[in-house]
Design an enzyme around this catalytic site. Sequence first.
Site, short mmCIF file in Angstrom:
data_model
loop_
_atom_site.label_atom_id
_atom_site.label_comp_id
_atom_site.label_asym_id
_atom_site.label_seq_id
_atom_site.Cartn_x
_atom_site.Cartn_y
_atom_site.Cartn_z
N GLU A 50 -3.79 1.97 -7.43
CA GLU A 50 -4.19 3.09 -6.58
C GLU A 50 -3.22 4.24 -6.80
O GLU A 50 -2.12 4.25 -6.21
CB GLU A 50 -4.12 2.70 -5.10
CG GLU A 50 -5.00 1.55 -4.70
CD GLU A 50 -5.24 1.57 -3.19
OE1 GLU A 50 -6.35 1.89 -2.79
OE2 GLU A 50 -4.30 1.29 -2.44
N HIS B 3 0.85 -1.19 0.00
CA HIS B 3 0.00 0.00 0.00
C HIS B 3 0.89 1.25 0.00
O HIS B 3 1.94 1.27 0.65
CB HIS B 3 -0.92 -0.01 1.23
CG HIS B 3 -1.98 1.04 1.16
ND1 HIS B 3 -1.72 2.36 1.44
CD2 HIS B 3 -3.27 0.99 0.78
CE1 HIS B 3 -2.83 3.07 1.25
NE2 HIS B 3 -3.79 2.26 0.85
P1 PGA Z 1 -9.34 6.38 0.00
O1 PGA Z 1 -8.21 5.29 0.30
O2 PGA Z 1 -10.57 5.65 -0.48
O3 PGA Z 1 -9.55 7.07 1.31
O4 PGA Z 1 -8.81 7.28 -1.06
C1 PGA Z 1 -8.05 4.17 -0.52
C2 PGA Z 1 -6.91 3.32 -0.01
O5 PGA Z 1 -5.97 3.84 0.60
O6 PGA Z 1 -6.92 2.09 -0.19
#
Ligand code: PGA
Length: 257
Positions: free
Chosen positions: A174, A98
């Site tokens: 992401e 992450h």
């Molecule tokens: P968010 O986070 O939906 O608050 O943007 C997503 C994540 O970190 O997996």
Amino acid sequence: MKKYTIIANWKMYLSFDATITQAADHFDALTLFAGNKNINLLIAPTLPAIPELATIFKDTPVGWCAQDCSEHLAGAYTGQVSAEALKAIGCNACLIGHSERRKYCNESTAAIAGKLQTLLDYTISPVICIGEQEQDFVQGKAISALESQLKPILERLQTNQHKINGLPIYLAYEPAWSIGTGKIADELHIENIYAWLHQQTLKFAPSVNWVLLYGGSVNTQTINFFKKFELIRGFLIGRASLDFQEFEKIVKCIMVE
Ligand code: PGA
């Protein structure tokens, strides 16, 4: 009908007690969502809450996702948690790489590949998170940034393909600049990234049960936009998963095809 995976990433937002309450208070709705034939629901709460939550939700289809694990199987690694221990407390999946861990814990790609290996050894589905920084996005260098994060992972999967046996392998794109900011990429960018991810996964590990996810500012405003991409098969939802009313709206929107 498409099946979507939804991972509610509660990060470290809630206290231990609030975590238990948040899940237990919405037991009926969460089990209903998870029982829907086109939804696979995983919750990623603070780790120490998982054993209690797994007991409360025993015999329900709600799954549990850890937010990290050790790259080592066992040994003198103070403070780390092994994949074996995650398995024992009932984790079905585990996030690795992450962007918050890359940023605050300096996680290297080699360490993330090691985490992948230990999860595979214990048949826990990895949720491999990759994403470019804003500067790379602005300069049109997203794919090369993603490639350096993904290549060692794909190589590891390539050599382990025969062992995986249908275990879902989640790959979450992401964009780091989109997490928690409300900013999202445009349609063309998303199309290009998923076409590339799809091609890479097929090239390196075609027999793997890949599930491509998107994460970063998924909320009631953005879900309809993200839902229209054919290759996106699920979402990693951070902040918006903590407000139950909002989370419910997102899940219902995903449930309706
Ligand atoms: P968010 O986070 O939906 O608050 O943007 C997503 C994540 O970190 O997996």
